[in-house]
Design an enzyme around this catalytic site. Sequence first.
Site, PDB file in Angstrom:
ATOM      1  N   LYS A   8      -4.642  -6.008   8.428  1.00  0.00           N
ATOM      2  CA  LYS A   8      -3.384  -5.365   8.804  1.00  0.00           C
ATOM      3  C   LYS A   8      -2.517  -6.299   9.636  1.00  0.00           C
ATOM      4  CE  LYS A   8      -4.500  -0.699   7.745  1.00  0.00           C
ATOM      5  NZ  LYS A   8      -5.064   0.569   8.148  1.00  0.00           N
TER       6      LYS A   8
ATOM      7  N   ARG B 145     -13.642  -0.036   6.849  1.00  0.00           N
ATOM      8  CA  ARG B 145     -13.010  -0.157   5.531  1.00  0.00           C
ATOM      9  C   ARG B 145     -12.394  -1.549   5.446  1.00  0.00           C
ATOM     10  NH1 ARG B 145      -7.972   0.444   3.447  1.00  0.00           N
ATOM     11  NH2 ARG B 145      -7.780   1.380   1.401  1.00  0.00           N
TER      12      ARG B 145
HETATM   13  N1  PMM Z   1      -5.405   1.936   5.430  1.00  0.00           N
HETATM   14  C1  PMM Z   1      -4.826   1.757   4.231  1.00  0.00           C
HETATM   15  C2  PMM Z   1      -5.175   2.570   3.144  1.00  0.00           C
HETATM   16  N2  PMM Z   1      -6.108   3.536   3.262  1.00  0.00           N
HETATM   17  N3  PMM Z   1      -7.665   4.686   4.588  1.00  0.00           N
HETATM   18  C3  PMM Z   1      -8.248   4.887   5.766  1.00  0.00           C
HETATM   19  N4  PMM Z   1      -9.172   5.854   5.907  1.00  0.00           N
HETATM   20  N5  PMM Z   1      -7.953   4.137   6.863  1.00  0.00           N
HETATM   21  C4  PMM Z   1      -7.018   3.150   6.823  1.00  0.00           C
HETATM   22  O1  PMM Z   1      -6.775   2.506   7.860  1.00  0.00           O
HETATM   23  C5  PMM Z   1      -6.353   2.912   5.570  1.00  0.00           C
HETATM   24  C6  PMM Z   1      -6.717   3.719   4.463  1.00  0.00           C
HETATM   25  C7  PMM Z   1      -3.785   0.694   4.067  1.00  0.00           C
HETATM   26  O2  PMM Z   1      -4.376  -0.556   3.865  1.00  0.00           O
HETATM   27  P1  PMM Z   1      -4.560  -1.259   2.404  1.00  0.00           P
HETATM   28  O3  PMM Z   1      -3.226  -1.194   1.714  1.00  0.00           O
HETATM   29  O4  PMM Z   1      -4.979  -2.639   2.763  1.00  0.00           O
HETATM   30  O5  PMM Z   1      -5.613  -0.546   1.637  1.00  0.00           O
END
Ligand code: PMM
Length: 263
Positions: A205, A241
């Site tokens: 991020k 994650r």
């Molecule tokens: N961040 C993203 C997408 N899904 N789900 C959860 N539970 N927590 C998060 O911090 C989260 C998520 C956005 O990041 P990406 O585009 O790199 O997947």
Amino acid sequence: MTIIMGILNVTPDSFSDGGRFAQTDAAIARGLELRDAGAAIVDVGGESTRPGAVKVDPAQEQERVIPVVQALAQDGVAVSIDTMNAATALAAIDAGAQLVNDVSGGLADEGMARVVAETGVHYAVMHWRGGADVAPAFTDVVAEVRAELKARVAELVVAGVDPAKIVLDPGLGFGKAPEHNWALLGHFDEIASLGHGILIGASRKRFVGELLPDDAPMADRDLPTAVISALVARQGAWAVRVHDVPSTRLALAVAAAVTEGAS
Ligand code: PMM
């Protein structure tokens, strides 16, 4: 022991993989690779939630993710579905998904609570005030996120969701400035005191990128991400994650060895 949720974005506009895995076969192969590298869960998403991303229609979202969920589940991979749409969640559960990862925590689609309640899957409830484009507005971010997650859980339980199936996520980067994200990580215990497993999504991020030179490539964010994985593992996180599973796997092994050394 903290588990790894490997990120599989099946989107043409995903910032972190440049849409390389937009094609089903490539996405399935990547999901298997994440599992083989040590991801206990593969999180399949078809709608980018990054700032400025366009909303996809649920039918298009399902076209992207359902064949991938189905193939991975058939191969014995534990799959979570990253969606805010109840219809997509239900289709993914029918295809074998075991967990719904909802960045809106049930706020985006009022049908989501019922789908989760009726199917009995695990439910990752993220803190959200209306998307990644919402301007950060907190006076005490830790207290506010804690209170809002607590209220969300109460509403979901009233709607029939089993509290034992709920994991909570502070929603790093979603309507939060860097100092808010660091405060939430620094006060992990206060969110964990709500009594649910905690999922942390810091991987690659922007606030992590701010520790690096401006021109650093995206993959350089994997080292600081892995350090965050180790730190939250020491605090008892249920899962992290991440995009890069090998670096976080090693970081979690370090954390586990230190924990063992302290026992
Ligand atoms: N961040 C993203 C997408 N899904 N789900 C959860 N539970 N927590 C998060 O911090 C989260 C998520 C956005 O990041 P990406 O585009 O790199 O997947």
